[in-house]
Design a protein around this motif. Structure first.
Motif, PDB file in Angstrom:
ATOM      1  N   SER A 603       0.836  -1.201   0.000  1.00  0.00           N
ATOM      2  CA  SER A 603       0.000   0.000   0.000  1.00  0.00           C
ATOM      3  C   SER A 603       0.872   1.253   0.000  1.00  0.00           C
ATOM      4  CB  SER A 603      -0.911   0.001   1.229  1.00  0.00           C
ATOM      5  OG  SER A 603      -0.159   0.271   2.404  1.00  0.00           O
ATOM      6  N   SER A 604       0.246   2.403   0.155  1.00  0.00           N
ATOM      7  CA  SER A 604       0.968   3.674   0.213  1.00  0.00           C
ATOM      8  C   SER A 604       1.403   4.025   1.631  1.00  0.00           C
ATOM      9  CB  SER A 604       0.086   4.794  -0.337  1.00  0.00           C
ATOM     10  OG  SER A 604      -1.116   4.901   0.433  1.00  0.00           O
ATOM     11  N   GLN A 605       1.039   3.208   2.621  1.00  0.00           N
ATOM     12  CA  GLN A 605       1.347   3.546   4.007  1.00  0.00           C
ATOM     13  C   GLN A 605       2.840   3.589   4.313  1.00  0.00           C
ATOM     14  OE1 GLN A 605      -1.427   0.652   5.908  1.00  0.00           O
ATOM     15  NE2 GLN A 605      -2.249   2.464   6.951  1.00  0.00           N
ATOM     16  N   PRO A 606       3.654   2.633   3.825  1.00  0.00           N
ATOM     17  CA  PRO A 606       5.086   2.739   4.125  1.00  0.00           C
ATOM     18  C   PRO A 606       5.707   4.044   3.625  1.00  0.00           C
ATOM     19  CG  PRO A 606       4.568   0.534   3.349  1.00  0.00           C
ATOM     20  CD  PRO A 606       3.341   1.357   3.131  1.00  0.00           C
ATOM     21  N   ALA A 607       5.313   4.497   2.430  1.00  0.00           N
ATOM     22  CA  ALA A 607       5.862   5.745   1.897  1.00  0.00           C
ATOM     23  C   ALA A 607       5.447   6.936   2.747  1.00  0.00           C
ATOM     24  CB  ALA A 607       5.403   5.938   0.456  1.00  0.00           C
ATOM     25  N   ALA A 608       4.255   6.858   3.342  1.00  0.00           N
ATOM     26  CA  ALA A 608       3.774   7.943   4.200  1.00  0.00           C
ATOM     27  C   ALA A 608       4.324   7.856   5.614  1.00  0.00           C
ATOM     28  CB  ALA A 608       2.246   7.922   4.242  1.00  0.00           C
ATOM     29  N   GLY A 609       5.066   6.800   5.910  1.00  0.00           N
ATOM     30  CA  GLY A 609       5.605   6.637   7.249  1.00  0.00           C
ATOM     31  C   GLY A 609       4.589   6.162   8.260  1.00  0.00           C
ATOM     32  N   THR A 610       3.487   5.600   7.778  1.00  0.00           N
ATOM     33  CA  THR A 610       2.449   5.082   8.662  1.00  0.00           C
ATOM     34  C   THR A 610       2.715   3.616   8.959  1.00  0.00           C
ATOM     35  OG1 THR A 610       0.796   6.626   7.806  1.00  0.00           O
ATOM     36  CG2 THR A 610      -0.029   4.677   8.948  1.00  0.00           C
ATOM     37  N   PHE A 611       2.857   3.292  10.235  1.00  0.00           N
ATOM     38  CA  PHE A 611       3.134   1.921  10.665  1.00  0.00           C
ATOM     39  C   PHE A 611       1.948   1.387  11.460  1.00  0.00           C
ATOM     40  CE2 PHE A 611       7.251   3.625   9.768  1.00  0.00           C
ATOM     41  CZ  PHE A 611       8.029   2.551   9.346  1.00  0.00           C
ATOM     42  N   ILE A 612       1.812   0.074  11.432  1.00  0.00           N
ATOM     43  CA  ILE A 612       0.781  -0.593  12.235  1.00  0.00           C
ATOM     44  C   ILE A 612       1.421  -1.064  13.537  1.00  0.00           C
ATOM     45  CG2 ILE A 612      -0.851  -2.508  12.360  1.00  0.00           C
ATOM     46  CD1 ILE A 612      -0.887  -2.521   9.290  1.00  0.00           C
ATOM     47  N   ARG A 613       0.775  -0.740  14.639  1.00  0.00           N
ATOM     48  CA  ARG A 613       1.193  -1.301  15.930  1.00  0.00           C
ATOM     49  C   ARG A 613       0.361  -2.546  16.163  1.00  0.00           C
ATOM     50  NH1 ARG A 613       2.157   1.584  21.820  1.00  0.00           N
ATOM     51  NH2 ARG A 613       2.197  -0.349  23.047  1.00  0.00           N
ATOM     52  N   TRP A 614       1.050  -3.693  16.214  1.00  0.00           N
ATOM     53  CA  TRP A 614       0.341  -4.963  16.231  1.00  0.00           C
ATOM     54  C   TRP A 614       0.047  -5.448  17.642  1.00  0.00           C
ATOM     55  CZ3 TRP A 614      -2.045  -6.650  12.232  1.00  0.00           C
ATOM     56  CH2 TRP A 614      -1.570  -6.373  10.952  1.00  0.00           C
ATOM     57  N   ASP A 615      -1.198  -5.864  17.831  1.00  0.00           N
ATOM     58  CA  ASP A 615      -1.568  -6.672  18.983  1.00  0.00           C
ATOM     59  C   ASP A 615      -1.567  -8.112  18.479  1.00  0.00           C
ATOM     60  OD1 ASP A 615      -2.526  -7.801  21.254  1.00  0.00           O
ATOM     61  OD2 ASP A 615      -4.534  -6.934  21.140  1.00  0.00           O
ATOM     62  N   TYR A 616      -0.502  -8.839  18.837  1.00  0.00           N
ATOM     63  CA  TYR A 616      -0.317 -10.175  18.245  1.00  0.00           C
ATOM     64  C   TYR A 616       0.369 -11.092  19.249  1.00  0.00           C
ATOM     65  CZ  TYR A 616       1.796 -13.912  15.516  1.00  0.00           C
ATOM     66  OH  TYR A 616       2.177 -15.142  15.056  1.00  0.00           O
ATOM     67  N   PRO A 617      -0.127 -12.338  19.337  1.00  0.00           N
ATOM     68  CA  PRO A 617      -1.403 -12.836  18.804  1.00  0.00           C
ATOM     69  C   PRO A 617      -2.564 -12.320  19.639  1.00  0.00           C
ATOM     70  CG  PRO A 617      -0.229 -14.560  19.998  1.00  0.00           C
ATOM     71  CD  PRO A 617       0.669 -13.382  20.001  1.00  0.00           C
ATOM     72  N   ALA A 618      -3.669 -12.065  18.986  1.00  0.00           N
ATOM     73  CA  ALA A 618      -4.802 -11.420  19.653  1.00  0.00           C
ATOM     74  C   ALA A 618      -6.105 -11.938  19.086  1.00  0.00           C
ATOM     75  CB  ALA A 618      -4.721  -9.905  19.471  1.00  0.00           C
ATOM     76  N   ASP A 619      -7.183 -11.743  19.830  1.00  0.00           N
ATOM     77  CA  ASP A 619      -8.511 -12.142  19.367  1.00  0.00           C
ATOM     78  C   ASP A 619      -9.115 -11.101  18.434  1.00  0.00           C
ATOM     79  OD1 ASP A 619      -8.391 -14.434  20.893  1.00  0.00           O
ATOM     80  OD2 ASP A 619      -9.254 -13.448  22.655  1.00  0.00           O
ATOM     81  N   ARG A 620      -8.785  -9.840  18.671  1.00  0.00           N
ATOM     82  CA  ARG A 620      -9.414  -8.799  17.855  1.00  0.00           C
ATOM     83  C   ARG A 620      -8.565  -8.508  16.622  1.00  0.00           C
ATOM     84  NH1 ARG A 620      -7.334  -3.671  18.550  1.00  0.00           N
ATOM     85  NH2 ARG A 620      -5.575  -3.549  20.009  1.00  0.00           N
ATOM     86  N   THR A 621      -9.205  -8.111  15.548  1.00  0.00           N
ATOM     87  CA  THR A 621      -8.490  -7.782  14.315  1.00  0.00           C
ATOM     88  C   THR A 621      -8.927  -6.433  13.754  1.00  0.00           C
ATOM     89  OG1 THR A 621     -10.158  -8.956  13.003  1.00  0.00           O
ATOM     90  CG2 THR A 621      -8.202 -10.202  13.689  1.00  0.00           C
ATOM     91  N   THR A 622      -9.676  -5.645  14.536  1.00  0.00           N
ATOM     92  CA  THR A 622     -10.184  -4.367  14.030  1.00  0.00           C
ATOM     93  C   THR A 622      -9.124  -3.282  14.157  1.00  0.00           C
ATOM     94  OG1 THR A 622     -11.095  -3.870  16.205  1.00  0.00           O
ATOM     95  CG2 THR A 622     -12.555  -4.928  14.609  1.00  0.00           C
ATOM     96  N   LEU A 623      -9.178  -2.300  13.258  1.00  0.00           N
ATOM     97  CA  LEU A 623      -8.262  -1.173  13.313  1.00  0.00           C
ATOM     98  C   LEU A 623      -8.650  -0.235  14.439  1.00  0.00           C
ATOM     99  CD1 LEU A 623      -7.926  -0.290   9.540  1.00  0.00           C
ATOM    100  CD2 LEU A 623      -6.100  -1.080  11.014  1.00  0.00           C
ATOM    101  N   GLY A 624      -7.665   0.518  14.937  1.00  0.00           N
ATOM    102  CA  GLY A 624      -7.957   1.568  15.905  1.00  0.00           C
ATOM    103  C   GLY A 624      -8.831   2.641  15.254  1.00  0.00           C
ATOM    104  N   GLN A 625      -9.428   3.489  16.066  1.00  0.00           N
ATOM    105  CA  GLN A 625     -10.357   4.490  15.556  1.00  0.00           C
ATOM    106  C   GLN A 625      -9.672   5.514  14.661  1.00  0.00           C
ATOM    107  OE1 GLN A 625     -13.713   4.415  15.950  1.00  0.00           O
ATOM    108  NE2 GLN A 625     -13.295   2.405  16.846  1.00  0.00           N
ATOM    109  N   ALA A 626      -8.453   5.910  15.005  1.00  0.00           N
ATOM    110  CA  ALA A 626      -7.756   6.924  14.213  1.00  0.00           C
ATOM    111  C   ALA A 626      -6.258   6.751  14.403  1.00  0.00           C
ATOM    112  CB  ALA A 626      -8.186   8.324  14.649  1.00  0.00           C
ATOM    113  N   PRO A 627      -5.461   7.139  13.398  1.00  0.00           N
ATOM    114  CA  PRO A 627      -4.014   7.051  13.558  1.00  0.00           C
ATOM    115  C   PRO A 627      -3.529   7.941  14.696  1.00  0.00           C
ATOM    116  CG  PRO A 627      -4.620   7.367  11.255  1.00  0.00           C
ATOM    117  CD  PRO A 627      -5.855   7.581  12.061  1.00  0.00           C
ATOM    118  N   VAL A 628      -2.532   7.444  15.421  1.00  0.00           N
ATOM    119  CA  VAL A 628      -1.903   8.225  16.474  1.00  0.00           C
ATOM    120  C   VAL A 628      -0.774   9.027  15.843  1.00  0.00           C
ATOM    121  CG1 VAL A 628      -0.644   8.113  18.653  1.00  0.00           C
ATOM    122  CG2 VAL A 628      -2.485   6.473  18.169  1.00  0.00           C
TER     123      VAL A 628
END
Length: 733
Positions: A603-628
């Motif tokens: 995707s375009s996220q790496p170029a924008a410097g947007t990283f995912i903070r992973w909860d892993y392994p976890a039961d939930r798979t939903t995204l946070g409400q908004a980027p920090v």
């Protein structure tokens, strides 16, 4: 399961017929003549049997000497094994934990000794220390492989004799053990080990240890003796090859059912159980860590389906009938001996022969694969990662025993001859058994030697390559890219060796296709985009080696042009960077994590410097409400990267997330200004840490799990206590 039921129904139907045939044969005159003492003198018999075993030993010693004489990079998994050896040796020199250190050369870093059986690698390192470094790790590694190849028949002969097979059967099995060749591969045939083959170094150890352990289990089941050597050899097998150790559990169960006398079964069951408990305690530092950190081991979604599932009942049985499980591409002599051994076993019905038949049937049916046994694999500790196609190794082990029985059955035909004829016929039988396999192996090993000669010549006569490698060594260390298997990287070679393997062999950290998929980042290497500057920065690629004249992206700056090769500097902000923004997401398992990280990478996220903070392994798979919000204009300076740690000074006006471009593992310890800080996983599977506003010294250091030291101490104490107790009890007796 239908195939299993069909197979057993067929065997059940045929068994009464075999039994009736056996009874008639036992009453016949021909049978009484066949059972009489052979006319060969002991001297002639022993001379022929020694020759039968010695010929493959000498043949392999001569034909496989290039494995030692040519210290060149491997084209198979031996590259990975040598990498483990060299990386661990360097880590020990840097005072890292000898059984749990970080390897930074491939896959963006990996805890290889934690996730992979390591005793065979430690053996080479120990040899290097004993020889004071005078020989060299690569030469010791190659010589160890060579010795294991050459001595294989002697291990088999000892094991079969220990199980009270006859000298004739033991010699026949020993001679056959190094000469199998199969269509599916990956069994005990030498195609699995040599330079042009698959390079399965740890399996070489496993095969020797499996034969020895089989003999010890037989002795324990029959006599109740040998508990201590059984436990020790089984422990060494676990530390050398976890899959073969799992397979020996099944083999051990078959040995127990076949070998134990009814009157002693309770006592023997207790001894087998005690042996299992002791092995579990001695090796807990390996297998418990394996289970504890299993979520952080690689599990490739790109592996061929047959590796996990095997080939199905129809294909396996077809290969068996056609001779392709033991004699692929040549006269099916060993397949005929296997059938003769099965027939002789059903007639003679000794316990050893019954065991050989039972093991062959059990492992043949298990080799059918996941399509037959699928639901039952959920109960196996490594069920989802279980490589069913490797079960051919245990089938081959059983086949060696049965081929030996078949050879003895053919040998016994000399009892129908006069004393003057018997030596010549027996010699002809030995020659016939060896002729076709040795002829086929002669051509195969000859090509192997020729290819190694070509690589040696290319490696020694390529001054351009040596200049590029010398320039790389003089530059500050950084990851190197030399193409992938799917692009021009496969064609940029030194002899038979692609450059991306040459770089691994030479000790450079690389971004390339994984050897095995050892960690969570491994298979993302397939998606490295050499046309996108973001990929170079994200994976911290500092240098590129490419063919001179090949069009490369404009952002790559040429550093050195040496004939056929050009060395470039690639854009990278370094091993530590700030995240511009962070989103939160959960992943339940490895596949979910890989799929999500692959989507993020493309995707375009790496170029924008947007990283995912992973909860892993976890039961939930939903995204946070908004980027920090992160830090888009922070500075990172004074970066210092070693094999076991990363350190940098970070500066940002706001609280932010720092990303360290090394594969995340719970054993990483992060400090900010010398104080412990919580480390977490950020995409792809990197180390993340939150830092306050201002200037800070951030350091990440890989440290062995504390429980590993405790478990190792308990294991060593248990092994030592077992040996001492065994000697004490022997002294009392």
């Amino acid at each position: 399961m239908a195939a299993v039921r069909t197979t057993f129904a067929m065997l059940t139907t045929l068994l009464p017929t075999y039994q009736e045939t056996a009874r008639r044969l036992a009453r016949s005159r021909a049978w009484s003549r066949w059972k009489r003492p052979e006319p060969l003198s002991d001297r002639w018999r022993d001379l022929l049997l020694v020759a039968l075993v010695a010929v493959p030993v000498v043949f392999n010693a001569v034909m496989l000497w290039p494995e030692v004489a040519h210290p060149v990079p491997g084209v198979n998994d031996n590259t990975f094994h040598y990498l483990m050896i060299r990386s661990a040796s360097e880590a020990i020199e840097a005072s890292a934990h000898p059984l749990d250190s970080w390897g930074h050369e491939m896959d963006l870093g990996a805890a290889r000794f934690l996730h992979y059986q390591n005793l065979p690698a430690l053996f080479v390192i120990a040899l290097d220390r004993l020889t004071l470094g005078a020989v060299g790790l690569l030469d010791l590694f190659n010589f160890t492989r060579y010795i294991l190849l050459v001595l294989m028949p002697l291990t088999v002969f000892w094991s079969m004799r220990r199980m009270q097979f006859s000298r004739v059967a033991s010699a026949g099995g020993a001679a056959a053990s190094t000469l199998f060749t199969s269509t599916p591969g990956f069994g005990i045939e030498f195609d699995s080990y040599i330079w042009r083959g698959f390079g399965m170094y740890t399996q070489q150890w496993a095969i020797h240890l499996s034969f020895i352990l089989l003999a010890l289990l037989w002795t324990l089941a029959r006599t109740g003796r040998g508990l201590t050597p059984t436990v020790l050899v089984a422990s060494v097998l676990v530390l050398s090859h976890l899959l073969y150790a799992e397979m020996m559990v099944v083999t051990g169960a078959v040995v127990f059912l076949v070998a134990v006398d009814r009157a002693a079964w309770r006592q023997r069951l207790g001894q087998f159980a005690l042996a299992g408990v002791l092995v579990g305690i001695i090796t807990a530092f390996l297998w418990l860590s394996f289970l504890q950190f299993n979520a952080y081991m690689g599990e490739s979604p790109y592996d061929a389906a047959w590796k996990l599932d095997s080939f199905g009942a129809g294909q396996v049985l077809a290969w068996l009938v056609q001779g392709d499980l033991l004699d692929a591409g040549r006269l099916p002599l060993f397949t005929v001996l296997l059938a003769a051994g099965a027939a002789a076993s059903l007639v003679l019905r000794t316990r050893q022969q019954a065991l050989a038949v039972a093991l062959c049937v059990v492992w043949l049916v298990l080799f059918f694969g996941r399509s037959v046994w699928g639901p039952l694999t959920d109960f196996i500790p490594s069920g989802s990662m279980l490589l069913f196609h490797r079960f051919i190794g245990s089938f081959h082990l059983a086949a060696v025993l049965l081929v030996g029985v078949g050879f003895e059955a053919v040998w016994r035909t000399t009892t129908l001859l006069r004393r003057s004829e018997a030596p010549w016929v027996a010699g002809a039988i030995c020659a016939l058994v060896l002729a076709a396999p040795l002829g086929e192996r002669l051509n195969y090993y000859g090509e192997n030697a020729q290819w190694m000669d070509d690589v040696t010549a290319a490696y020694e006569s390529d001054p351009d390559a040596r200049l590029i490698l010398g320039t790389l060594r003089a530059l500050p260390e950084g990851r190197v890219y030399a193409g992938l298997r799917a692009n021009w990287g496969e064609n940029m070679r030194m002899g038979q060796i692609p450059w991306y393997r040459v770089l691994v062999h030479e000790g450079f950290p690389v971004v390339s296709v994984p050897l095995p998929s050892i960690n969570l980042n491994s298979d993302l290497m397939f998606h490295f985009n050499e046309q996108d500057a973001t990929s170079y920065d994200l994976f911290d690629v500092r240098y590129v080696v490419a063919p001179t004249g090949r069009p490369m992206p404009d952002f790559l700056r040429p550093l050195s042009v040496q004939g056929a090769y050009t060395l470039y500097r690639a854009p990278s902000s370094g091993a530590v960077t700030f995240a511009s923004s962070v989103v939160e997401q959960g992943a339940a398992d490895k596949l979910d994590l890989f799929v999500a990280n692959r989507a993020w990478l493309l995707s375009s996220q790496p170029a924008a410097g947007t990283f995912i903070r992973w909860d892993y392994p976890a039961d939930r798979t939903t995204l946070g409400q908004a980027p920090v919000p992160g830090c888009s204009d922070g500075r990172v300076r004074d970066q210092v990267v070693t094999s076991q740690d990363v350190q940098a000074v970070t500066e940002c006006a706001t609280p932010s997330t720092v990303v360290i471009k090394n594969t995340y593992h719970p054993n990483w310890r992060v400090t900010v200004d010398g104080l412990p800080a919580e480390a977490f996983m950020v995409s792809p599977s990197y180390i993340g840490v939150d830092v306050p506003a201002g200037s800070h010294v951030v350091r990440a250091e890989y440290r062995a799990a504390g429980t590993r030291n405790v478990l190792l101490a308990v294991g060593l104490a248990t092994a030592l206590g077992l040996v001492v107790a065994s000697r004490f009890l022997r002294g009392l007796r």
